[in-house]
Scaffold this motif. Structure first.
Motif, PDB file in Angstrom:
ATOM      1  N   ARG A 181       0.892   4.033  -2.929  1.00  0.00           N
ATOM      2  CA  ARG A 181       0.667   5.443  -2.636  1.00  0.00           C
ATOM      3  C   ARG A 181       1.769   6.288  -3.256  1.00  0.00           C
ATOM      4  O   ARG A 181       1.521   7.343  -3.833  1.00  0.00           O
ATOM      5  CB  ARG A 181       0.667   5.663  -1.121  1.00  0.00           C
ATOM      6  CG  ARG A 181      -0.709   5.628  -0.532  1.00  0.00           C
ATOM      7  CD  ARG A 181      -0.814   6.656   0.589  1.00  0.00           C
ATOM      8  NE  ARG A 181      -1.700   6.164   1.649  1.00  0.00           N
ATOM      9  CZ  ARG A 181      -3.001   5.939   1.463  1.00  0.00           C
ATOM     10  NH1 ARG A 181      -3.540   6.132   0.288  1.00  0.00           N
ATOM     11  NH2 ARG A 181      -3.736   5.512   2.464  1.00  0.00           N
ATOM     12  N   LYS A 211       0.829  -1.201   0.000  1.00  0.00           N
ATOM     13  CA  LYS A 211       0.000   0.000   0.000  1.00  0.00           C
ATOM     14  C   LYS A 211       0.868   1.259   0.000  1.00  0.00           C
ATOM     15  O   LYS A 211       0.619   2.203  -0.761  1.00  0.00           O
ATOM     16  CB  LYS A 211      -0.889  -0.014   1.237  1.00  0.00           C
ATOM     17  CG  LYS A 211      -1.812   1.181   1.363  1.00  0.00           C
ATOM     18  CD  LYS A 211      -2.700   1.031   2.579  1.00  0.00           C
ATOM     19  CE  LYS A 211      -3.073   2.377   3.172  1.00  0.00           C
ATOM     20  NZ  LYS A 211      -3.822   2.231   4.431  1.00  0.00           N
ATOM     21  N   LEU A 246      -5.150   0.143  -4.928  1.00  0.00           N
ATOM     22  CA  LEU A 246      -5.125   0.761  -3.593  1.00  0.00           C
ATOM     23  C   LEU A 246      -6.437   0.487  -2.871  1.00  0.00           C
ATOM     24  O   LEU A 246      -6.445   0.102  -1.700  1.00  0.00           O
ATOM     25  CB  LEU A 246      -4.900   2.271  -3.716  1.00  0.00           C
ATOM     26  CG  LEU A 246      -3.457   2.728  -3.522  1.00  0.00           C
ATOM     27  CD1 LEU A 246      -3.340   4.230  -3.715  1.00  0.00           C
ATOM     28  CD2 LEU A 246      -2.952   2.350  -2.126  1.00  0.00           C
ATOM     29  N   ASP A 253      -4.863   3.054  -8.647  1.00  0.00           N
ATOM     30  CA  ASP A 253      -5.934   3.484  -7.742  1.00  0.00           C
ATOM     31  C   ASP A 253      -6.836   2.319  -7.376  1.00  0.00           C
ATOM     32  O   ASP A 253      -7.218   2.146  -6.218  1.00  0.00           O
ATOM     33  CB  ASP A 253      -6.765   4.591  -8.404  1.00  0.00           C
ATOM     34  CG  ASP A 253      -6.042   5.929  -8.373  1.00  0.00           C
ATOM     35  OD1 ASP A 253      -4.982   5.995  -7.705  1.00  0.00           O
ATOM     36  OD2 ASP A 253      -6.513   6.885  -9.008  1.00  0.00           O
ATOM     37  N   GLU A 272       1.316   9.139  -6.198  1.00  0.00           N
ATOM     38  CA  GLU A 272       1.849  10.506  -6.110  1.00  0.00           C
ATOM     39  C   GLU A 272       2.732  10.822  -7.307  1.00  0.00           C
ATOM     40  O   GLU A 272       2.656  11.896  -7.883  1.00  0.00           O
ATOM     41  CB  GLU A 272       2.682  10.647  -4.833  1.00  0.00           C
ATOM     42  CG  GLU A 272       1.892  11.158  -3.647  1.00  0.00           C
ATOM     43  CD  GLU A 272       2.708  11.060  -2.376  1.00  0.00           C
ATOM     44  OE1 GLU A 272       3.920  11.351  -2.437  1.00  0.00           O
ATOM     45  OE2 GLU A 272       2.133  10.677  -1.333  1.00  0.00           O
ATOM     46  N   GLU A 302      -6.988  -1.741   0.482  1.00  0.00           N
ATOM     47  CA  GLU A 302      -7.694  -1.167   1.633  1.00  0.00           C
ATOM     48  C   GLU A 302      -8.755  -2.142   2.128  1.00  0.00           C
ATOM     49  O   GLU A 302      -8.882  -2.398   3.326  1.00  0.00           O
ATOM     50  CB  GLU A 302      -8.347   0.145   1.172  1.00  0.00           C
ATOM     51  CG  GLU A 302      -8.476   1.176   2.252  1.00  0.00           C
ATOM     52  CD  GLU A 302      -7.135   1.486   2.900  1.00  0.00           C
ATOM     53  OE1 GLU A 302      -6.888   0.908   3.984  1.00  0.00           O
ATOM     54  OE2 GLU A 302      -6.339   2.265   2.336  1.00  0.00           O
TER      55      GLU A 302
END
Lengths: 142, 142
Positions: free
Chosen positions: A106, A102, B88, B85, A110, B92
DNA sequence: CTTGACCTTCCAGTGCAGTGGAAGGTCTAC
DNA sequence: GTAGACCTTCCACTGCACTGGAAGGTCAAG
């Protein structure tokens, strides 16, 4: 009770029940004159245990190992405790892996926000995914 | 370079390289007179990208979708961003699942410590695993 | 007496990313 | 000229928990 009834009250398919029998977690029930499986009431609880144990992350093989002990008249408690402990460690490890992935994703997200598509050469395919961050961990989780 | 060399510098097996070719993530290289695969230097970077993308949790199918864009001359950046995305969000969700399972297992471990083996009836199999805690979530994580 | 719901067995396929092995071809060194 | 290191293709198998479908049997209602 017939296989369809057990399936209905347990929330699994009849197919799954036959599979469980073949997998050795659900004992083969007696048959009616017509050859239909005729489950005792007990089977509902047995099945509940199977689903509970699955919910706890145990594989059918592990569940079978518990049930074999129980069916032999032994107390499977120590065995169950060991299994639970092992799964806890397993989950801890997977949580760590997932957290690392994760963090990496991330970072990628970015970087994607500030990446100029023109920077990607044919050989590198895509700058977002290649480069220093990618060495965080080598293989896929499990 | 031959398949064994590429395998050696990339840290994968020759078998895996043939599989990648068949899976459409590694282009079929030209062959030598003897029919051996003869990879260009480029292939090392392509393979590095594949391993990087795998490390980020992308499946071979997803990697192929990125490479198809790139090979067609398009910029796959937006696509990559979308994939990242999605992964991710996926992670989660799996983290949440795993944390719930962990909490449940912890509860079971505690209960196991205070459970009397004699309390387990044949029908219930094992009191450690059955009961109220087990309804936290129904199915197996993915 | 037939319809249709339900049951039976058996075989095969799903998804994922490879891995194993057989049968045979190629190249280099001795 | 032959050993053996490497390559080729092709097919099947791994693990996990099911799922799909074919071909046929059983049972109650109309």
């Amino acid at each position: 009770m017939r296989i369809g009834d057990l399936a209905a009250v347990s929330g699994v398919t009849a197919k799954t029940l036959r599979f469980y029998e073949q997998a050795g977690v659900l004992p083969a029930p007696p048959r009616t004159a017509g050859g239909y499986r005729d489950y005792p009431e007990q089977a509902v609880k047995r099945l509940a245990f199977i689903r509970d144990a699955q919910g706890a992350g145990l594989s059918l093989a592990e569940i079978r190992s518990v049930l074999v002990l129980r069916d032999a008249g032994a107390s499977p408690c120590a065995h169950v405790t060991a299994l639970v402990d092992r799964h806890l460690r397993d989950i801890e490890r997977r949580l760590a892996e997932l957290r690392a992935t994760k963090a990496m994703l991330r970072g990628l997200a970015e970087r994607a926000a500030v990446t100029d598509p023109a920077d990607c050469t044919d050989a590198e395919v895509c700058r977002i995914l290649t480069g220093p961050t990618s060495r965080l961990h080598g293989g896929r989780p499990h």
